[in-house]
Enzyme design. Structure first.
Site, mmCIF file in Angstrom:
data_model
loop_
_atom_site.group_PDB
_atom_site.id
_atom_site.type_symbol
_atom_site.label_atom_id
_atom_site.label_comp_id
_atom_site.label_asym_id
_atom_site.label_seq_id
_atom_site.Cartn_x
_atom_site.Cartn_y
_atom_site.Cartn_z
ATOM 1 N N TYR A 156 11.569 7.281 5.613
ATOM 2 C CA TYR A 156 11.021 6.379 4.795
ATOM 3 C C TYR A 156 12.117 6.145 3.833
ATOM 4 C CZ TYR A 156 8.227 5.384 0.487
ATOM 5 O OH TYR A 156 7.453 4.790 -0.495
ATOM 6 N N LYS A 160 13.502 2.005 3.219
ATOM 7 C CA LYS A 160 13.366 1.551 1.763
ATOM 8 C C LYS A 160 14.578 1.084 1.211
ATOM 9 C CE LYS A 160 9.062 1.946 0.969
ATOM 10 N NZ LYS A 160 8.157 0.563 0.944
HETATM 11 P P1 NDP Z 1 -1.399 3.106 -0.391
HETATM 12 O O1 NDP Z 1 -1.031 3.898 0.855
HETATM 13 O O2 NDP Z 1 -2.154 3.526 -1.287
HETATM 14 O O3 NDP Z 1 -1.648 1.782 0.265
HETATM 15 C C1 NDP Z 1 -0.984 1.052 1.442
HETATM 16 C C2 NDP Z 1 -1.510 -0.213 1.757
HETATM 17 O O4 NDP Z 1 -0.848 -0.836 2.850
HETATM 18 C C3 NDP Z 1 -3.016 -0.296 2.244
HETATM 19 O O5 NDP Z 1 -3.617 -1.289 1.747
HETATM 20 C C4 NDP Z 1 -3.016 -0.335 3.863
HETATM 21 O O6 NDP Z 1 -4.040 -0.922 4.422
HETATM 22 C C5 NDP Z 1 -1.645 -1.034 3.997
HETATM 23 N N1 NDP Z 1 -1.031 -1.085 5.168
HETATM 24 C C6 NDP Z 1 -0.502 0.135 5.782
HETATM 25 N N2 NDP Z 1 0.073 -0.258 7.025
HETATM 26 C C7 NDP Z 1 0.027 -1.527 7.205
HETATM 27 C C8 NDP Z 1 0.150 -2.490 8.145
HETATM 28 N N3 NDP Z 1 0.856 -2.072 9.117
HETATM 29 N N4 NDP Z 1 -0.093 -3.776 7.968
HETATM 30 C C9 NDP Z 1 -0.809 -4.178 6.754
HETATM 31 N N5 NDP Z 1 -0.916 -3.413 5.773
HETATM 32 C C10 NDP Z 1 -0.973 -2.151 5.969
HETATM 33 O O7 NDP Z 1 0.299 2.714 -0.703
HETATM 34 P P2 NDP Z 1 0.680 2.589 -2.242
HETATM 35 O O8 NDP Z 1 -0.144 2.077 -2.901
HETATM 36 O O9 NDP Z 1 0.950 4.052 -2.694
HETATM 37 O O10 NDP Z 1 2.169 2.308 -1.779
HETATM 38 C C11 NDP Z 1 2.498 0.795 -1.808
HETATM 39 C C12 NDP Z 1 3.958 0.344 -1.628
HETATM 40 O O11 NDP Z 1 4.723 1.029 -2.668
HETATM 41 C C13 NDP Z 1 4.518 1.216 -0.149
HETATM 42 O O12 NDP Z 1 5.338 0.225 0.287
HETATM 43 C C14 NDP Z 1 5.036 2.266 -0.654
HETATM 44 O O13 NDP Z 1 6.164 2.812 0.122
HETATM 45 C C15 NDP Z 1 5.634 1.763 -2.065
HETATM 46 N N6 NDP Z 1 5.881 2.906 -3.062
HETATM 47 C C16 NDP Z 1 4.899 3.806 -3.432
HETATM 48 C C17 NDP Z 1 5.233 4.944 -4.543
HETATM 49 C C18 NDP Z 1 4.061 5.584 -4.843
HETATM 50 O O14 NDP Z 1 4.197 6.776 -5.578
HETATM 51 N N7 NDP Z 1 2.775 5.498 -4.476
HETATM 52 C C19 NDP Z 1 6.499 4.965 -4.868
HETATM 53 C C20 NDP Z 1 7.472 4.223 -4.284
HETATM 54 C C21 NDP Z 1 7.220 3.088 -3.495
HETATM 55 P P3 NDP Z 1 -5.297 -0.067 4.849
HETATM 56 O O15 NDP Z 1 -6.103 0.393 3.689
HETATM 57 O O16 NDP Z 1 -6.075 -0.937 5.902
HETATM 58 O O17 NDP Z 1 -4.891 1.247 5.643
#
Ligand code: NDP
Length: 248
Positions: A156, A160
């Site tokens: 991860y 990133k």
């Molecule tokens: P979630 O797990 O809540 O949501 C992830 C989203 O990405 C969902 O809508 C999912 O769709 C979609 N997704 C996953 N794989 C794919 C794919 N191959 N193609 C298209 N869509 C995809 O994640 P977060 O909201 O927590 O995180 C969002 C971003 O922020 C990520 O990049 C994460 O790494 C980053 N981030 C998050 C942090 C946190 O504390 N939450 C901290 C730092 C960074 P579906 O629902 O259909 O699976």
């Protein structure tokens, strides 16, 4: 005056979490929103209904961001519906955490493809319409872990950190065409996922953050509005840490 009036924003992974908050915030600022998801059909439909009932122009697309050809197809479909793409938010991301000793090749590939290759796929696909329009803002969702590293998250953190290098390179390549590219590095953001964690552990995290709280998805969405709008017209190649001072 709203900050994103009539701007078309394409957000990957917006069926839940941070992406959903970005979609809601962009609509509130007058944008038209195209968003993607991988498998959450019902949540995507619910978000479409929620935002369009409020008068927003919004459409969800089921599309795997890790798939190069699917990204090309997606951008074609978004262009057919909305006519242009002004802002791309590469938000889709997953974790497959484990110590290196136990991390499989599959866990490595899945995370690199979903988090990093997806940014390449989508950026390649929107490049042509943005070059034609001589304008665009690309926002890549990195993480503080991409800056600091984290034990148990080698895949991860690498994905990133890779996004930050990608962001800086794209900013340098496309700046002369008025296309900006920035990254956001969220810290500990409280989402549905963190609700499952032990409250004591979460409280310890909160206490270690200078602002003494976890971030909200809206905190990250606000940064997207800034980087996607004209407010940040002279900002490119940067990584904005939205982490309550956790990493300074
Ligand atoms: P979630 O797990 O809540 O949501 C992830 C989203 O990405 C969902 O809508 C999912 O769709 C979609 N997704 C996953 N794989 C794919 C794919 N191959 N193609 C298209 N869509 C995809 O994640 P977060 O909201 O927590 O995180 C969002 C971003 O922020 C990520 O990049 C994460 O790494 C980053 N981030 C998050 C942090 C946190 O504390 N939450 C901290 C730092 C960074 P579906 O629902 O259909 O699976």
């Amino acid at each position: 005056m709203k900050l994103l009036t009539d701007q078309v924003v394409l957000i990957t992974g917006a069926s839940r979490g941070i992406g959903k908050a970005i979609a809601e915030r962009c609509i509130a600022e007058g944008a038209k929103v195209a968003f993607t998801y991988l498998s959450s059909d019902e949540k995507a439909k619910a978000l479409e209904d929620e935002l369009s009932q409020g008068g927003g122009e919004v459409k969800g697309f089921k599309s795997n961001a890790a798939d190069f050809d699917a990204a090309q197809e997606l951008v074609k479909s978004v262009m057919d519906v909305f006519g242009t793409i002004d802002v791309l938010v590469n938000n889709a991301g997953i974790t497959r955490d484990n110590l290196l000793m136990r991390m499989t090749e599959e866990m490595w590939d899945e995370v690199i493809n979903t988090n990093l290759k997806s940014a390449f796929n989508l950026t390649k696909a929107v490049q042509r319409p943005m070059l034609k329009a001589r304008k665009g803002s690309i926002i890549n969702m990195s993480s503080v872990v991409g800056v600091s590293g984290n034990a148990g998250q080698a895949n991860y953190a690498a994905s990133k950190a890779g996004m930050i290098g990608f962001t800086k390179s794209v900013a340098q390549e496309l700046g002369s065409r008025n296309i900006r590219c920035n990254a956001i590095a969220p810290g500990f953001i409280e989402t549905e996922m963190t609700e499952q964690l032990d409250e004591k552990v979460v409280q310890e995290w909160r206490n270690s953050i200078p602002l003494k709280r976890g971030g909200k998805p809206e905190d990250v969405a606000n940064a997207v509005v800034y980087l996607g709008s004209d407010l940040s017209n002279y900002v490119t190649g940067q990584t904005l840490q939205v982490c309550g001072g956790m990493l300074t």
